[in-house]
Design a protein around this motif. Structure first.
Motif, mmCIF file in Angstrom:
data_model
loop_
_atom_site.group_PDB
_atom_site.id
_atom_site.type_symbol
_atom_site.label_atom_id
_atom_site.label_comp_id
_atom_site.label_asym_id
_atom_site.label_seq_id
_atom_site.Cartn_x
_atom_site.Cartn_y
_atom_site.Cartn_z
ATOM 1 N N PHE A 1 -1.044 -27.925 62.928
ATOM 2 C CA PHE A 1 -2.237 -27.330 63.565
ATOM 3 C C PHE A 1 -2.167 -26.099 63.765
ATOM 4 C CE2 PHE A 1 -1.574 -31.901 65.408
ATOM 5 C CZ PHE A 1 -3.046 -32.214 64.816
ATOM 6 N N TRP A 2 -3.192 -25.461 63.360
ATOM 7 C CA TRP A 2 -3.156 -23.786 63.170
ATOM 8 C C TRP A 2 -3.002 -23.228 64.770
ATOM 9 C CZ3 TRP A 2 -6.918 -20.965 65.334
ATOM 10 C CH2 TRP A 2 -7.934 -21.338 65.612
ATOM 11 N N LEU A 3 -3.865 -23.809 65.552
ATOM 12 C CA LEU A 3 -3.612 -23.466 66.994
ATOM 13 C C LEU A 3 -2.559 -23.289 67.554
ATOM 14 C CD1 LEU A 3 -5.827 -22.034 68.817
ATOM 15 C CD2 LEU A 3 -6.013 -24.500 69.799
ATOM 16 N N VAL A 4 -1.739 -24.269 67.309
ATOM 17 C CA VAL A 4 -0.397 -24.315 67.853
ATOM 18 C C VAL A 4 0.379 -23.241 67.275
ATOM 19 C CG1 VAL A 4 1.737 -25.794 67.931
ATOM 20 C CG2 VAL A 4 -0.643 -26.853 68.277
ATOM 21 N N ARG A 5 0.382 -23.178 66.046
ATOM 22 C CA ARG A 5 1.272 -22.338 65.149
ATOM 23 C C ARG A 5 0.890 -20.755 65.766
ATOM 24 N NH1 ARG A 5 -0.026 -25.055 60.296
ATOM 25 N NH2 ARG A 5 -1.596 -23.220 59.844
ATOM 26 N N ALA A 6 -0.512 -20.640 65.726
ATOM 27 C CA ALA A 6 -1.120 -19.167 66.276
ATOM 28 C C ALA A 6 -0.438 -18.992 67.820
ATOM 29 C CB ALA A 6 -2.531 -19.270 66.354
ATOM 30 N N THR A 7 -0.543 -19.969 68.637
ATOM 31 C CA THR A 7 0.040 -19.965 69.883
ATOM 32 C C THR A 7 1.732 -19.435 69.817
ATOM 33 O OG1 THR A 7 -1.424 -21.362 70.922
ATOM 34 C CG2 THR A 7 0.202 -20.955 72.018
ATOM 35 N N TYR A 8 2.292 -20.141 68.994
ATOM 36 C CA TYR A 8 3.794 -19.718 68.939
ATOM 37 C C TYR A 8 3.862 -18.212 68.428
ATOM 38 C CZ TYR A 8 8.267 -19.408 66.868
ATOM 39 O OH TYR A 8 9.468 -19.170 66.561
ATOM 40 N N VAL A 9 3.159 -17.781 67.506
ATOM 41 C CA VAL A 9 3.203 -16.600 66.942
ATOM 42 C C VAL A 9 2.934 -15.523 67.866
ATOM 43 C CG1 VAL A 9 2.422 -14.770 65.254
ATOM 44 C CG2 VAL A 9 2.868 -17.168 64.501
ATOM 45 N N VAL A 10 1.844 -15.641 68.630
ATOM 46 C CA VAL A 10 1.403 -14.713 69.726
ATOM 47 C C VAL A 10 2.474 -14.723 70.779
ATOM 48 C CG1 VAL A 10 -0.262 -14.355 71.581
ATOM 49 C CG2 VAL A 10 -1.016 -15.034 69.260
ATOM 50 N N ALA A 11 3.021 -15.778 70.993
ATOM 51 C CA ALA A 11 4.083 -15.870 72.220
ATOM 52 C C ALA A 11 5.425 -15.156 72.088
ATOM 53 C CB ALA A 11 4.405 -17.270 73.088
ATOM 54 N N ALA A 12 5.661 -15.410 70.500
ATOM 55 C CA ALA A 12 6.911 -14.898 69.997
ATOM 56 C C ALA A 12 6.862 -13.175 70.095
ATOM 57 C CB ALA A 12 7.217 -15.398 68.573
ATOM 58 N N SER A 13 5.640 -12.995 69.544
ATOM 59 C CA SER A 13 5.196 -11.429 69.428
ATOM 60 C C SER A 13 5.450 -10.738 70.785
ATOM 61 C CB SER A 13 3.993 -11.259 68.912
ATOM 62 O OG SER A 13 4.092 -11.653 67.398
ATOM 63 N N VAL A 14 4.742 -11.455 71.705
ATOM 64 C CA VAL A 14 4.940 -10.738 73.139
ATOM 65 C C VAL A 14 6.351 -10.757 73.680
ATOM 66 C CG1 VAL A 14 3.881 -11.174 75.460
ATOM 67 C CG2 VAL A 14 2.328 -11.673 73.587
ATOM 68 N N TRP A 15 6.946 -11.715 73.494
ATOM 69 C CA TRP A 15 8.311 -12.005 73.861
ATOM 70 C C TRP A 15 9.153 -10.751 73.279
ATOM 71 C CZ3 TRP A 15 10.795 -13.699 77.845
ATOM 72 C CH2 TRP A 15 12.267 -13.810 77.621
ATOM 73 N N ALA A 16 8.989 -10.567 71.912
ATOM 74 C CA ALA A 16 9.686 -9.483 71.361
ATOM 75 C C ALA A 16 9.139 -8.210 71.787
ATOM 76 C CB ALA A 16 9.433 -9.640 69.882
ATOM 77 N N VAL A 17 8.191 -8.078 72.018
ATOM 78 C CA VAL A 17 7.710 -6.564 72.672
ATOM 79 C C VAL A 17 8.088 -6.420 74.134
ATOM 80 C CG1 VAL A 17 5.602 -5.048 73.480
ATOM 81 C CG2 VAL A 17 5.551 -6.321 71.286
ATOM 82 N N VAL A 18 8.047 -7.358 75.010
ATOM 83 C CA VAL A 18 8.564 -7.361 76.220
ATOM 84 C C VAL A 18 10.492 -7.007 76.145
ATOM 85 C CG1 VAL A 18 9.336 -8.501 78.209
ATOM 86 C CG2 VAL A 18 6.977 -8.693 77.353
ATOM 87 N N MET A 19 10.854 -7.488 75.322
ATOM 88 C CA MET A 19 12.332 -7.189 75.370
ATOM 89 C C MET A 19 12.581 -6.083 74.760
ATOM 90 S SD MET A 19 14.083 -9.959 76.360
ATOM 91 C CE MET A 19 12.937 -10.246 77.507
ATOM 92 N N VAL A 20 11.860 -5.353 73.798
ATOM 93 C CA VAL A 20 11.958 -4.202 73.276
ATOM 94 C C VAL A 20 11.641 -3.070 74.334
ATOM 95 C CG1 VAL A 20 11.170 -2.308 71.636
ATOM 96 C CG2 VAL A 20 11.619 -4.689 70.839
ATOM 97 N N ILE A 21 10.507 -3.196 75.111
ATOM 98 C CA ILE A 21 10.394 -2.328 76.249
ATOM 99 C C ILE A 21 11.598 -2.594 77.180
ATOM 100 C CG2 ILE A 21 8.564 -1.934 77.975
ATOM 101 C CD1 ILE A 21 6.565 -2.980 76.262
ATOM 102 N N GLY A 22 11.938 -3.583 77.617
ATOM 103 C CA GLY A 22 12.925 -3.630 78.693
ATOM 104 C C GLY A 22 14.242 -3.118 78.214
ATOM 105 N N GLY A 23 14.653 -3.311 77.076
ATOM 106 C CA GLY A 23 15.697 -2.719 76.513
ATOM 107 C C GLY A 23 15.834 -1.389 76.507
ATOM 108 N N PHE A 24 14.449 -0.758 76.078
ATOM 109 C CA PHE A 24 14.417 0.781 76.043
ATOM 110 C C PHE A 24 14.439 1.363 77.555
ATOM 111 C CE2 PHE A 24 11.452 4.356 76.693
ATOM 112 C CZ PHE A 24 12.295 5.568 75.795
ATOM 113 N N LEU A 25 14.042 0.706 78.802
ATOM 114 C CA LEU A 25 13.951 1.040 79.938
ATOM 115 C C LEU A 25 15.610 1.096 80.274
ATOM 116 C CD1 LEU A 25 10.905 -0.402 81.513
ATOM 117 C CD2 LEU A 25 11.373 1.803 80.892
#
Length: 81
Positions: free
Chosen positions: A48-72
């Motif tokens: 199901f594309w909606l489930v895959r899209a949710t995974y991609v969005v969540a993984a991308s948000v998680w990566a961005v949060v980790m990068v910002i946290g690491g930088f801080l």
């Protein structure tokens, strides 16, 4: 001399005759980690594309949060040395 027959396994000298060996305990945290990976793989490979899209969005948000946290963390560590 040497024999081709399989020899009986003998108990170690410190083990009593009737005493059974203790089985090693299963590390539950490793098992839960594997279960989480299996769950994430199901979302990533879902038909199901909606489930895959949710995974991609969540993984991308998680990566961005980790990068910002690491930088801080790096910024605080370098400023307060």
């Amino acid at each position: 001399m040497y024999s081709c027959r399989k020899t009986e396994e003998k108990a170690p000298f410190f083990q009593m005759k009737g005493e059974k060996e203790k089985k090693p305990e299963v590390n539950r945290s490793y098992t839960r980690y594997e279960e989480n990976l299996e769950f994430l793989n199901k979302w990533r490979e879902s038909r199901f594309w909606l489930v895959r899209a949710t995974y991609v969005v969540a993984a991308s948000v998680w990566a961005v949060v980790m990068v910002i946290g690491g930088f801080l963390a790096w910024l605080i560590a370098t400023l307060f040395i």
